[in-house]
Motif scaffolding. Structure first.
Motif, mmCIF file in Angstrom:
data_model
loop_
_atom_site.group_PDB
_atom_site.id
_atom_site.type_symbol
_atom_site.label_atom_id
_atom_site.label_comp_id
_atom_site.label_asym_id
_atom_site.label_seq_id
_atom_site.Cartn_x
_atom_site.Cartn_y
_atom_site.Cartn_z
ATOM 1 N N GLU A 30 -8.357 -2.838 -2.752
ATOM 2 C CA GLU A 30 -8.798 -2.481 -1.405
ATOM 3 C C GLU A 30 -8.496 -1.016 -1.090
ATOM 4 O O GLU A 30 -9.269 -0.330 -0.440
ATOM 5 N N TYR A 31 -7.339 -0.529 -1.580
ATOM 6 C CA TYR A 31 -6.935 0.859 -1.383
ATOM 7 C C TYR A 31 -6.519 1.456 -2.717
ATOM 8 O O TYR A 31 -6.024 0.743 -3.595
ATOM 9 N N ARG B 1 -5.312 8.675 0.222
ATOM 10 C CA ARG B 1 -5.398 7.226 0.145
ATOM 11 C C ARG B 1 -6.788 6.846 0.600
ATOM 12 O O ARG B 1 -7.227 7.240 1.679
ATOM 13 N N VAL B 2 -7.491 6.097 -0.227
ATOM 14 C CA VAL B 2 -8.889 5.755 0.022
ATOM 15 C C VAL B 2 -9.029 4.250 0.204
ATOM 16 O O VAL B 2 -8.499 3.472 -0.596
ATOM 17 N N ARG B 3 -9.727 3.864 1.262
ATOM 18 C CA ARG B 3 -10.138 2.465 1.400
ATOM 19 C C ARG B 3 -11.414 2.327 0.588
ATOM 20 O O ARG B 3 -12.443 2.925 0.900
ATOM 21 N N ILE C 258 0.863 -1.179 0.000
ATOM 22 C CA ILE C 258 0.000 0.000 0.000
ATOM 23 C C ILE C 258 0.901 1.232 0.000
ATOM 24 O O ILE C 258 1.616 1.476 0.975
ATOM 25 N N CYS D 142 0.729 8.438 0.217
ATOM 26 C CA CYS D 142 0.277 9.439 -0.744
ATOM 27 C C CYS D 142 1.167 10.674 -0.731
ATOM 28 O O CYS D 142 1.813 10.992 0.267
ATOM 29 N N GLY E 37 -15.592 5.452 -0.936
ATOM 30 C CA GLY E 37 -14.884 4.856 0.175
ATOM 31 C C GLY E 37 -14.567 5.883 1.239
ATOM 32 O O GLY E 37 -15.164 6.974 1.263
ATOM 33 N N VAL F 244 -8.199 7.292 4.351
ATOM 34 C CA VAL F 244 -7.380 6.791 5.455
ATOM 35 C C VAL F 244 -6.094 7.597 5.613
ATOM 36 O O VAL F 244 -5.433 7.499 6.647
ATOM 37 N N GLN F 245 -5.739 8.373 4.609
ATOM 38 C CA GLN F 245 -4.572 9.254 4.707
ATOM 39 C C GLN F 245 -4.769 10.402 3.725
ATOM 40 O O GLN F 245 -5.234 10.205 2.610
ATOM 41 N N GLU G 53 -8.843 12.734 6.843
ATOM 42 C CA GLU G 53 -8.950 11.343 7.235
ATOM 43 C C GLU G 53 -10.314 11.071 7.868
ATOM 44 O O GLU G 53 -10.802 11.852 8.676
#
Length: 140
Positions: free
Chosen positions: A97-98, A28-30, A19, A22, A64, A67-68, A78
């Motif tokens: 997933e990400y 960064r997207v889940r 992963i 960024c 989504g 996450v960052q 976030e």
């Protein structure tokens, strides 16, 4: 899933990948949902070879949770739930997933809209908006 060529048997599933972190303008997207539509089919058929460089992870409409967020991202943070269109020339798509995307490609998801509905309706919603406002000149 990774698209390695335009032949039918070359899409492969990868169980784990690193992963990436960024950059300053990226998030960064889940991924919670990814639409599958005619655009994905056309890419798979090789209709956008001038934009798409293989190998790549397909999936261009996602929803989504962030996450960052990069240090220069404004308006998103976030934990925000978002919906985004990933550009055709991106190496990472929503069939993962990400995903890392430029923050300008994302907007906050309305709370009452499910992740699935948000991802599935984004591109068509933009098409309708464009047609009504810029082609038919309909104003509120």
């Amino acid at each position: 899933a990774i698209l390695e060529s335009y032949e039918a048997e070359t899409v492969r599933l990868v169980k784990e990948m690193k992963i990436p972190s960024c950059g300053p303008h990226e998030i960064r997207v889940r991924v919670r949902a990814c639409a599958l539509d005619e655009l994905d089919l056309r890419v798979r058929q090789g209709k956008f070879k001038s934009f798409v460089t293989l190998p790549m992870v397909p999936g261009f409409q996602i929803s989504g949770s962030i996450v960052q967020a990069g240090s220069s991202v404004r308006g998103l943070s976030e934990g925000d739930q978002i919906v985004a269109i990933i550009p055709l020339d991106a190496k990472q798509g929503g069939f993962a997933e990400y995903v890392i995307i430029n923050s300008i490609c994302a907007v906050k998801k309305p709370p009452k809209v499910s992740f699935e509905d948000a991802a599935a309706s984004l591109l068509d919603g933009l098409r309708v908006y464009h047609m009504l406002h810029y082609l038919a000149y309909i104003r509120p």
